[in-house]
Design an enzyme around this catalytic site. Sequence first.
Site, PDB file in Angstrom:
ATOM      1  N   SER A  15       0.804  -1.467  -0.398  1.00 42.87           N
ATOM      2  CA  SER A  15      -0.422   0.272  -0.180  1.00 42.87           C
ATOM      3  C   SER A  15       0.725   1.255   0.656  1.00 42.87           C
ATOM      4  O   SER A  15       1.838   1.440   0.491  1.00 42.87           O
ATOM      5  CB  SER A  15      -1.037  -0.593   1.087  1.00 42.87           C
ATOM      6  OG  SER A  15      -1.317   0.923   1.365  1.00 42.87           O
ATOM      7  N   SER A  17      -0.739   4.167   0.655  1.00 43.85           N
ATOM      8  CA  SER A  17      -1.660   5.193   1.473  1.00 43.85           C
ATOM      9  C   SER A  17      -0.184   6.064   2.054  1.00 43.85           C
ATOM     10  O   SER A  17      -0.422   7.005   2.211  1.00 43.85           O
ATOM     11  CB  SER A  17      -2.808   4.741   2.026  1.00 43.85           C
ATOM     12  OG  SER A  17      -3.472   4.282   0.882  1.00 43.85           O
ATOM     13  N   LYS A  66     -13.246  -4.080   2.595  1.00 42.91           N
ATOM     14  CA  LYS A  66     -14.166  -2.884   1.964  1.00 42.91           C
ATOM     15  C   LYS A  66     -16.081  -3.061   2.540  1.00 42.91           C
ATOM     16  O   LYS A  66     -16.950  -2.185   2.627  1.00 42.91           O
ATOM     17  CB  LYS A  66     -14.391  -2.137   0.563  1.00 42.91           C
ATOM     18  CG  LYS A  66     -12.699  -1.674   0.337  1.00 42.91           C
ATOM     19  CD  LYS A  66     -12.154  -0.962  -1.090  1.00 42.91           C
ATOM     20  CE  LYS A  66     -11.172  -0.311  -1.463  1.00 42.91           C
ATOM     21  NZ  LYS A  66     -10.727   0.137  -2.104  1.00 42.91           N
ATOM     22  N   ASN A  87     -13.988   2.718   2.095  1.00 48.73           N
ATOM     23  CA  ASN A  87     -12.375   2.990   2.305  1.00 48.73           C
ATOM     24  C   ASN A  87     -12.124   3.618   3.086  1.00 48.73           C
ATOM     25  O   ASN A  87     -10.889   3.760   3.314  1.00 48.73           O
ATOM     26  CB  ASN A  87     -12.060   3.296   1.150  1.00 48.73           C
ATOM     27  CG  ASN A  87     -12.268   4.304   0.595  1.00 48.73           C
ATOM     28  OD1 ASN A  87     -13.105   5.606   0.739  1.00 48.73           O
ATOM     29  ND2 ASN A  87     -11.235   5.435  -0.429  1.00 48.73           N
ATOM     30  N   GLY A 126     -14.310  -7.509 -14.992  1.00 46.64           N
ATOM     31  CA  GLY A 126     -14.486  -7.729 -13.104  1.00 46.64           C
ATOM     32  C   GLY A 126     -15.824  -7.167 -12.204  1.00 46.64           C
ATOM     33  O   GLY A 126     -16.541  -6.341 -12.714  1.00 46.64           O
ATOM     34  N   ALA A 127     -15.689  -7.922 -11.245  1.00 46.85           N
ATOM     35  CA  ALA A 127     -16.183  -7.476 -10.195  1.00 46.85           C
ATOM     36  C   ALA A 127     -16.372  -7.693  -9.263  1.00 46.85           C
ATOM     37  O   ALA A 127     -16.984  -8.615  -7.803  1.00 46.85           O
ATOM     38  CB  ALA A 127     -17.621  -8.346 -10.639  1.00 46.85           C
TER      39      ALA A 127
HETATM   40  P1  ATR Z   1     -12.756 -10.117  -4.407  1.00 48.83           P
HETATM   41  O1  ATR Z   1     -12.786 -10.752  -4.940  1.00 48.83           O
HETATM   42  O2  ATR Z   1     -11.875 -10.660  -3.004  1.00 48.83           O
HETATM   43  O3  ATR Z   1     -13.179  -8.418  -4.278  1.00 48.83           O
HETATM   44  P2  ATR Z   1     -10.775  -8.229  -5.870  1.00 48.83           P
HETATM   45  O4  ATR Z   1      -9.509  -7.971  -5.786  1.00 48.83           O
HETATM   46  O5  ATR Z   1     -11.500  -7.193  -5.413  1.00 48.83           O
HETATM   47  O6  ATR Z   1     -11.053  -9.372  -4.857  1.00 48.83           O
HETATM   48  O7  ATR Z   1     -10.901  -8.432  -7.137  1.00 48.83           O
HETATM   49  C1  ATR Z   1     -10.320  -9.570  -7.741  1.00 48.83           C
HETATM   50  C2  ATR Z   1     -11.189  -9.194  -9.372  1.00 48.83           C
HETATM   51  O8  ATR Z   1      -9.887  -9.629 -10.288  1.00 48.83           O
HETATM   52  C3  ATR Z   1     -12.698 -10.404  -9.857  1.00 48.83           C
HETATM   53  O9  ATR Z   1     -13.217 -10.161 -10.651  1.00 48.83           O
HETATM   54  C4  ATR Z   1     -12.379 -11.908 -10.134  1.00 48.83           C
HETATM   55  O10 ATR Z   1     -12.714 -12.259 -10.878  1.00 48.83           O
HETATM   56  P3  ATR Z   1     -13.621 -13.971  -9.773  1.00 48.83           P
HETATM   57  O11 ATR Z   1     -14.829 -12.898  -9.794  1.00 48.83           O
HETATM   58  O12 ATR Z   1     -13.995 -14.032 -11.202  1.00 48.83           O
HETATM   59  O13 ATR Z   1     -12.677 -13.901  -8.907  1.00 48.83           O
HETATM   60  C5  ATR Z   1     -11.261 -11.058 -10.818  1.00 48.83           C
HETATM   61  N1  ATR Z   1      -9.452 -11.961 -11.452  1.00 48.83           N
HETATM   62  C6  ATR Z   1      -8.298 -12.079 -10.525  1.00 48.83           C
HETATM   63  N2  ATR Z   1      -7.761 -12.904 -11.339  1.00 48.83           N
HETATM   64  C7  ATR Z   1      -8.474 -13.285 -12.391  1.00 48.83           C
HETATM   65  C8  ATR Z   1      -7.668 -14.418 -13.250  1.00 48.83           C
HETATM   66  N3  ATR Z   1      -7.015 -15.219 -12.740  1.00 48.83           N
HETATM   67  N4  ATR Z   1      -9.011 -14.423 -14.246  1.00 48.83           N
HETATM   68  C9  ATR Z   1     -10.283 -13.973 -14.345  1.00 48.83           C
HETATM   69  N5  ATR Z   1     -10.512 -13.276 -13.946  1.00 48.83           N
HETATM   70  C10 ATR Z   1      -9.410 -12.660 -11.804  1.00 48.83           C
END
Ligand code: ATR
Length: 265
Positions: A15, A17, A66, A87, A126-127
């Site tokens: 980090s 920050s 978060k 955050n 992503g989600a």
């Molecule tokens: P969290 O899922 O705990 O919120 P994050 O770091 O905020 O963690 O989010 C990671 C994001 O990266 C997610 O969208 C994750 O996809 P999944 O929901 O399918 O896990 C995506 N991600 C991380 N590694 C990935 C990979 N190798 N291929 C595809 N998506 C990946």
Amino acid sequence: MIKKYLVIGNPIEHSLSPKVHNYWIKKNNIQAIYTKQKLEDFELENLISQVKEKKINGVNITVPFKKKIIPFLDILSPEAEATQSVNTIYLNDNKVVGLNTDIEGFELSIKNMNFNVANKTALVLGAGGVTPSIIYALKKMKISKITVSNRTKEKAENLKSLFNNLNIIEWGEIINFDIIINTTSIGLNIKDQLPIKLTKEIKNKFFFDVIYNPKETNFLKKGKEFGNKTENGKNMFIHQASAAFKIWHNIQPEVDRNIIKLLDS
Ligand code: ATR
């Protein structure tokens, strides 16, 4: 009394920050210190107790807390409520308040690029933890359509409980867009490649990556190569930090060259 601030997460080593906040603290002659701490889930309750007891004056929250922090807070700002993402924390009238300054961070970063989102279409990859903040900001800036694609489709579908009119597509699928935003962790490793087929036909668009270290992910590299506007997550990070600083110290910190340099070192 020296005021105490910190960022919590897991992992937390990387980090930046503390660097940013301590720079502004010093620059503004504030009696305060900002540190980082790695926590486990079971320690969240005690952390918030320390905020109530005024042993800690403010906290930044990063992955993976978060959302997890929310049950321990007394009040959420409308933005934190809408995104279920906090955050920044502080004590107000003996109530622990949770804010979301990632939204403002993203919004300012986009505006600084002179990109007008209104009536445009977005493809969000992503989600994860930061995705709701991006979607909230895009809607606030009057985007006309948002499509989300995530490896785990269910997590993309779950975003529909927070936001209406989301279009969900399969991971790896591509659709027309004006702005494409990577909110996944793919790219943190320099060799990482998003499984999205980007072609030369995609040009004059805007590629945004939430990642700022490395500075240019393969995703941004490709985008640039094909003649698109690109931006990494550095300004978003700085602006979310400056919004938190303003809340805690009631001073709008200056985003100067030194801050930009600090983040490059
Ligand atoms: P969290 O899922 O705990 O919120 P994050 O770091 O905020 O963690 O989010 C990671 C994001 O990266 C997610 O969208 C994750 O996809 P999944 O929901 O399918 O896990 C995506 N991600 C991380 N590694 C990935 C990979 N190798 N291929 C595809 N998506 C990946």
